[in-house]
Enzyme design. Structure first.
Site, PDB file in Angstrom:
ATOM      1  N   SER A 500      -7.991   2.438 -13.819  1.00 58.56           N
ATOM      2  CA  SER A 500      -6.890   1.723 -14.453  1.00 58.56           C
ATOM      3  C   SER A 500      -7.042   1.775 -15.968  1.00 58.56           C
ATOM      4  CB  SER A 500      -6.831   0.293 -13.919  1.00 58.56           C
ATOM      5  OG  SER A 500      -5.650  -0.348 -14.308  1.00 58.56           O
ATOM      6  N   ASP A 588       0.320   3.229  -5.302  1.00 56.96           N
ATOM      7  CA  ASP A 588      -0.017   2.393  -6.449  1.00 56.96           C
ATOM      8  C   ASP A 588       1.254   1.864  -7.097  1.00 56.96           C
ATOM      9  OD1 ASP A 588      -1.028   1.213  -8.718  1.00 56.96           O
ATOM     10  OD2 ASP A 588      -2.310   2.901  -9.270  1.00 56.96           O
ATOM     11  N   HIS A 620      -3.461   0.606  -5.884  1.00 58.47           N
ATOM     12  CA  HIS A 620      -4.115   0.723  -7.181  1.00 58.47           C
ATOM     13  C   HIS A 620      -5.632   0.607  -7.084  1.00 58.47           C
ATOM     14  CE1 HIS A 620      -4.274   0.714 -11.504  1.00 58.47           C
ATOM     15  NE2 HIS A 620      -4.864  -0.476 -11.547  1.00 58.47           N
TER      16      HIS A 620
END
Length: 643
Positions: A500, A588, A620
């Site tokens: 991320s 995601d 995610h």
């Protein structure tokens, strides 16, 4: 058709053996702009629509005796046939009404086809990443004596309730409500959503103020005091919160006795999920991943690692553990979970101490094993030219983990492990990825750059508008500090990994310091914040992180898009030299997998070594067990190949 007739038609199709047919034809050959819609209801007993023909506006409903009819797959077709001949002026409305009545089959141009449910194609908002298809939760009450389950009434229709707990007497319920309007934003990892704290009985009463975010209500054992966390809406998605106290005496809330304890010290922003009351309802205990706190009269007086009084909660063995998490308190018996980067979690217990006394901790079960690598915390201070002008004097930290004996080498390759968020942290706790890579002979530097939680609100706010610059420099500064303090680390074999925002920073390091890093592995990285703007479930953070104020009616501007692009790793893609491993989740909702695809194509077009792993069923976090194994093994092999 008037409202009364609509209700009757819905009643008519409520039976399980009801069969409904829709026939639509356009009288083109008659050169008339007329649509004829025929709804046919077969029902053994049709009390709702019995009688003669009924004229409503320009449309007619009538009943006829059963004649020829298609075979009904839903059950017995005996009964009567009911027609609705509808002209073109009412066609659209009547179609909607028949759909809402529950049509099962349609006859279109000689074909029988299943009729979709009314809302099958209607978009339904949900609460984003990890909460896909969760739109309107309900609070349910279970009667344990009779085993009955009922939905709690009285919840406002414009909020989604959660985090409920019984008020004293079990006649009312405290709960948090997330507002639906004007539209839903992602909830996971976001403590800045517009909510309300309510007391639901016959009529809900809002406890919190306007335009605030609240969470995690807790009621004292004697039922006299309610506490909860409160913060601002929008801004950083995770931030320091204040602790609110409301007295609840005799079933009445005393709002005039409301107290607020600022959360300007490390830990409170995420502590209350691990918050418990002492048995006498006079003290509150809570923990962050790094500290255990006590509040007496809502004043912090001790912690495990930072003590503001003469009391101390630690003992001689406590220093073995880098992380303490309070799980529960039962009649002043505390249960905590302790771990370190080289020690898996273990449970310890101890009684709440009296003033000036220490806690005597007992380990319930020793860890199954510990690992032969060392760890230490590095304090890092940015140089003067990297200070934040609005928030000067801030420092940050990193956790260095390395094998005690390198595998036949004089110097150890260093893997820079960067957390996502960005408002999260790497506590000095057990991390399976860190332990696995350390066991394979890699040293790991887990960096808590400015903006990480645990360093106060100013640190969090300092990153707003500075992503892609301040955080990148902080990570690089931590790397230089580690190399300077430990000569056994190999500066010529550096790798960057993260997910991320951690993947965002890992890719930035490759582009901004292309001569320093040999390899990179990134999980669902943010690559182009400008193109992510319209696909993320937390669009508010996309504006805030780039330094722009967000409101629900925000429209992208050329200035905002240009700033987001300039702060993104894709702007440095042409300078990347190191091999890149990308791991993307096909579902995601937070960072679209097309972000990673952008970098993949940019690197492929330049002949740069890149490998992409695609996990179509993952979101995610890439949290499926088989996915975690796949990601770890591929990361380890990728690092081994290129370091």
């Amino acid at each position: 058709m008037n409202h009364q007739k609509q209700i009757r038609i819905k009643d008519a199709v409520s039976s399980p053996c009801c069969h409904i047919v829709l026939r639509s034809c356009i009288s083109v050959f008659l050169k008339k702009q007329t649509h004829i819609l025929t709804c046919v209801y077969f029902q053994p007993s049709l009390a709702a629509c019995h009688g003669q023909s009924v004229r409503t506006n320009c449309c007619t409903w009538r009943r006829e005796a059963r004649t020829h009819q298609p075979k009904c797959k839903m059950g017995d077709t005996r009964g009567e046939r009911y027609y609705a001949n509808i002209c073109s002026c009412c066609f659209a409305n009547r179609t909607a009404e028949c759909l809402s009545a529950g049509l099962l089959f349609c006859f279109f141009w000689g074909w029988w086809v299943p009729m979709p449910n009314q809302d099958r194609s209607l978009y339904c908002e949900d609460w984003g990443e990890a909460l896909t298809n969760r739109s309107e939760p309900a609070i349910c009450v279970v009667d344990l004596e009779i085993g009955a389950v009922s939905v709690l009434e009285g919840v406002p229709p414009d909020v989604s309730p959660g985090q409920a707990l019984w008020a004293p007497g079990s006649q009312s319920v405290f709960f948090i409500g997330w507002y639906h309007e004007p539209f839903r934003l992602g909830l996971k990892f976001c403590s800045n959503r517009r909510l309300e704290s309510s007391l639901s009985s016959s009529k809900p009463e809002r406890l919190s103020g306007e335009n605030l975010s609240v969470s995690n209500p807790r009621l004292s054992p004697d039922g006299s005091t309610l506490i909860y966390l409160q913060g601002a809406v929008f801004g950083p998605h995770n931030q320091c919160l204040s602790l609110q106290q409301v007295l609840y005496l005799g079933g009445e809330l005393n709002s005039s006795a409301r107290l607020s304890v600022p959360g300007e010290f490390a830990g409170l922003y995420e502590a209350l999920p691990s918050c418990c009351w002492s048995a006498d309802s006079q003290r509150v205990m809570f923990s962050s991943p790094m500290c255990l706190f006590f509040i007496s009269s809502f004043t912090l007086f001790t912690s495990v690692f930072v003590s503001t009084s003469s009391s101390d909660l630690s003992d001689s063995s406590s220093q073995l553990y880098g992380s303490w998490k309070l799980l529960t308190v039962q009649r002043d018996l505390m249960v905590v979970c302790c771990s370190s980067p080289n020690t898996p979690p273990t449970l310890r217990v101890g009684f709440v101490p009296r003033a000036g006394e220490a806690v005597s901790w007992q380990t319930l079960q020793e860890p199954v094993m510990t690992f032969d690598f060392s760890w230490k915390v590095l304090d890092v201070a940015p140089p003067s030219d990297e200070e934040n002008a609005n928030y000067p004097g801030l420092d940050f930290g990193a956790v260095l983990v390395k094998p005690s004996s390198p595998l036949g080498e004089t110097r150890t390759p260093l893997v820079v492990f960067i957390h996502g968020g960005p408002h999260s942290q790497f506590p000095a706790e057990w991390n399976s990825t860190t332990a696995g890579l350390a066991k394979l002979g890699f040293a790991l530097l887990m960096v808590n750059y400015r903006g990480s939680t645990g360093f106060g609100q100013h640190s969090i706010l300092s990153l707003i508008g500075q992503i892609g610059s301040q955080d990148v420099k902080d990570v690089q500064r931590a790397v230089l500090t580690a190399l300077e303090r430990d000569p056994n680390l190999d500066p010529d074999r550096l790798a960057a990994i993260g997910g991320s925002h951690g993947g965002f920073l890992a890719c930035h390091l490759l582009g901004q310091y292309p001569e320093s890093y040999r390899v990179c592995a990134a999980r669902n990285p943010v690559i182009n914040a400008a193109t992510l703007l319209g696909t993320s479930d937390i669009v508010d953070w996309r504006y805030t992180s780039a330094g722009f104020h967000y409101s629900y009616d925000q429209i992208p501007t050329a200035e905002a898009l240009a700033a987001m692009l300039q702060k993104s790793p894709i702007a440095h893609a042409a300078k990347m030299k190191a091999p890149v491993l990308l791991m993307l989740g096909g579902r995601d909702r937070r960072v679209s997998p097309h972000q990673g695809m952008e970098l993949y194509k940019a690197l492929k077009s330049r002949g740069s070594p890149v490998r992409l792993l695609w996990f179509p069923e993952d979101g995610h976090s890439l949290s499926r067990v088989d996915t975690q194994v796949d990601c770890f093994l591929n990361t380890a092999l990728w690092l081994h190949q290129h370091l």
